[in-house]
Design a protein around this motif. Structure first.
Motif, mmCIF file in Angstrom:
data_model
loop_
_atom_site.group_PDB
_atom_site.id
_atom_site.type_symbol
_atom_site.label_atom_id
_atom_site.label_comp_id
_atom_site.label_asym_id
_atom_site.label_seq_id
_atom_site.Cartn_x
_atom_site.Cartn_y
_atom_site.Cartn_z
ATOM 1 N N ASN A 199 0.750 -1.117 0.037
ATOM 2 C CA ASN A 199 -0.048 -0.087 -0.217
ATOM 3 C C ASN A 199 1.020 1.243 0.041
ATOM 4 O O ASN A 199 1.085 1.938 0.860
ATOM 5 C CB ASN A 199 -0.953 -0.087 1.275
ATOM 6 C CG ASN A 199 -1.804 1.040 1.127
ATOM 7 O OD1 ASN A 199 -2.062 1.910 0.135
ATOM 8 N ND2 ASN A 199 -2.841 1.231 2.214
ATOM 9 N N PRO A 200 1.711 1.445 -1.284
ATOM 10 C CA PRO A 200 2.456 2.562 -1.105
ATOM 11 C C PRO A 200 1.771 3.656 -1.058
ATOM 12 O O PRO A 200 2.323 5.114 -0.784
ATOM 13 C CB PRO A 200 3.542 2.322 -2.631
ATOM 14 C CG PRO A 200 2.449 1.468 -3.304
ATOM 15 C CD PRO A 200 1.599 0.679 -2.275
ATOM 16 N N VAL A 201 0.523 4.040 -1.551
ATOM 17 C CA VAL A 201 0.035 5.089 -1.818
ATOM 18 C C VAL A 201 -0.401 5.836 -0.362
ATOM 19 O O VAL A 201 -0.224 6.958 0.009
ATOM 20 C CB VAL A 201 -1.368 5.000 -2.388
ATOM 21 C CG1 VAL A 201 -2.152 6.126 -2.536
ATOM 22 C CG2 VAL A 201 -1.160 4.586 -3.949
ATOM 23 N N TYR A 202 -1.211 5.056 0.417
ATOM 24 C CA TYR A 202 -1.440 5.343 1.799
ATOM 25 C C TYR A 202 -0.864 4.919 2.893
ATOM 26 O O TYR A 202 -0.989 5.532 4.191
ATOM 27 C CB TYR A 202 -3.154 5.054 1.858
ATOM 28 C CG TYR A 202 -3.992 5.728 1.062
ATOM 29 C CD1 TYR A 202 -4.511 6.837 1.090
ATOM 30 C CD2 TYR A 202 -4.411 4.797 -0.104
ATOM 31 C CE1 TYR A 202 -5.282 7.508 0.176
ATOM 32 C CE2 TYR A 202 -5.434 5.318 -0.849
ATOM 33 C CZ TYR A 202 -5.935 6.754 -1.017
ATOM 34 O OH TYR A 202 -6.768 7.071 -1.762
ATOM 35 N N PRO B 57 -2.645 -7.534 -3.374
ATOM 36 C CA PRO B 57 -2.899 -6.828 -2.247
ATOM 37 C C PRO B 57 -4.259 -5.948 -2.542
ATOM 38 O O PRO B 57 -4.324 -5.286 -3.881
ATOM 39 C CB PRO B 57 -1.912 -5.849 -1.938
ATOM 40 C CG PRO B 57 -1.072 -6.043 -3.251
ATOM 41 C CD PRO B 57 -1.694 -7.127 -4.162
ATOM 42 N N ILE B 58 -5.155 -5.387 -1.672
ATOM 43 C CA ILE B 58 -6.287 -4.578 -2.048
ATOM 44 C C ILE B 58 -6.052 -3.792 -0.570
ATOM 45 O O ILE B 58 -6.147 -4.163 0.310
ATOM 46 C CB ILE B 58 -7.522 -5.195 -1.926
ATOM 47 C CG1 ILE B 58 -7.543 -6.123 -3.098
ATOM 48 C CG2 ILE B 58 -8.697 -4.280 -2.308
ATOM 49 C CD1 ILE B 58 -9.056 -7.165 -3.164
ATOM 50 N N SER B 59 -6.320 -2.494 -0.919
ATOM 51 C CA SER B 59 -6.382 -1.460 -0.025
ATOM 52 C C SER B 59 -7.746 -0.782 0.329
ATOM 53 O O SER B 59 -8.237 -0.949 -0.593
ATOM 54 C CB SER B 59 -5.266 -0.324 0.158
ATOM 55 O OG SER B 59 -4.086 -0.919 0.028
ATOM 56 N N GLU B 60 -7.850 0.197 1.497
ATOM 57 C CA GLU B 60 -9.303 0.837 1.657
ATOM 58 C C GLU B 60 -10.354 0.076 2.013
ATOM 59 O O GLU B 60 -10.652 -0.777 1.016
ATOM 60 C CB GLU B 60 -9.429 1.659 0.214
ATOM 61 C CG GLU B 60 -8.657 2.897 -0.224
ATOM 62 C CD GLU B 60 -8.551 3.789 0.662
ATOM 63 O OE1 GLU B 60 -7.541 3.781 1.865
ATOM 64 O OE2 GLU B 60 -9.329 4.813 0.659
ATOM 65 N N VAL C 234 -13.397 -0.525 -0.379
ATOM 66 C CA VAL C 234 -12.901 -1.528 -1.377
ATOM 67 C C VAL C 234 -12.776 -3.012 -1.119
ATOM 68 O O VAL C 234 -13.173 -3.770 -1.801
ATOM 69 C CB VAL C 234 -11.706 -0.901 -2.195
ATOM 70 C CG1 VAL C 234 -11.264 -1.446 -3.325
ATOM 71 C CG2 VAL C 234 -12.035 0.634 -2.403
#
Lengths: 239, 239
Positions: free
Chosen positions: A69-72, A84-87, A90
């Motif tokens: 999760n490099p974004v958040y 992988p899935i984040s949020e 979602v």
């Protein structure tokens, strides 16, 4: 002859089933006490999906988490067969689409749209205002955030028609809304009571009494420790 | 005998079709130039869904709109057979589920999760930062927002693998991302060029050249007028 073929087909199907089961790799990277991680845990428990839980320390996240999760750079991260899935919202949708049993979203497109609308509303309007109502340095800003939060709760109070937002059993909006009673438990002020938001108050009791929720929900101490660590981590990143 | 039955079935099907068509009441409440309204218009055009467009004036919204969207009091509001839906991404999902032709979300649950993640990312990270980069009074805050926006664009640049985010044709993320080139057109600074974000720049050209997008996109003057009205409306509500 037919028996032989049926037998062969059965064996092939059985071996496929065994392969599928052994290939199923389900992992959840979380931090105990995080309401967003609890959302995912409740959904997985409702579906009866087995998974490996990996604890992440706020303020000192693993390289694996940052890579996923490099974004958040936040929990929860859900990993299904290496993907992988984040949020959290979602992730909830993905879980509901992948494991069809005990659906958490309604099948009717309009009801589904409403569930998406209200769960987004909780994240946009309640979560941010709740944080600000406690952690803003300026007292006036804290008071303003608290008013916004109460206004948002009034919308939810009006929206509650049945035992749960999802009807007679808990669904997507209930799972998203768990943030609210959890926040009330750890914050220092009384957010909702049987007087100011009677339906929401009754809902929170029903929600906590649900056997799956009851089993998943961390202790008050764990919740408090999470909120403290989250606040410290936010303060550090704003320096 | 068979011919008679087939004939009857045909007539019944035809009358059902006629009923369905006459019962279908599709309305969109929007404001010309709003990127969130354009999202819905592109989805409806891609699907070939006929609808009635109702123009709403920012700062002087109709009672109907406020009744349909009491929470946010904002366009777009999509009304299907009398039932209102707000929030552009929620509307897009509803449209995709209701009219199955020319899907805008992938059918694979993992790809669908990624599309949801990136479209949410655009709203959370790009839209807010874009507004702040122009409308914050403090220059340092504007500069900070601009840096955040460029950081977010870098993530999108890295995510672009094909002609469009959706592959060879435009999909959910492309429709969400239209905000970015549209913002660049009306803002006073150059956000992305063929030098700093070559893939995003090429994408914006492909996107604008798509026949459906080309037909829907309002003129630069209309877009500018919308952004101006939106800024004034925001400023008034913050007073």
């Amino acid at each position: 002859m037919i028996h032989i073929i049926v037998g062969k087909v059965k064996r092939v199907l059985q071996s496929c089933g065994a392969m599928a089961a052994s290939e199923e790799d389900v992992k959840l990277l979380g931090s105990v006490g995080s309401p967003f991680v609890i959302r995912v845990q409740i959904a997985l428990k409702l579906k009866g999906v087995e998974y490996k839980y990996v604890e992440e320390k706020l303020g000192n996240l693993s390289e694996t988490l940052i890579q996923y999760n490099p974004v958040y750079k936040m929990v929860p991260v859900f990993v299904h067969n290496g993907k992988p899935i984040s949020e959290s919202r979602v992730i909830l949708e993905y879980i509901d689409e992948t494991w069809k049993q005990n659906p958490i979203l309604p099948s009717d497109p309009y009801k589904k749209a409403l569930a998406r609308f209200w769960s987004k509303f909780i994240d946009d309007k309640c979560v941010a205002a709740a944080w600000k109502s406690v952690f803003m340095v300026d007292e006036k800003q804290r008071e303003k955030a608290r008013e916004e939060l109460l206004e948002a709760l009034q919308f939810l109070e009006n929206e509650l028609k049945d035992k749960f937002f999802g009807g007679e059993d808990i669904g997507f909006v209930d799972i998203a809304a768990l943030f609210i009673p959890l926040f009330q438990q750890v914050a220092e002020f009384q957010l909702f009571t049987s007087d100011n938001f009677p339906k929401l108050y009754k809902w929170s009791l029903e929600f906590y009494n649900h056997p799956v929720v009851n089993e998943i929900m961390p202790s008050k101490d764990q919740q408090f420790a999470y909120f403290k660590a989250r606040a410290e981590s936010l303060a550090a990143s704003n320096k």
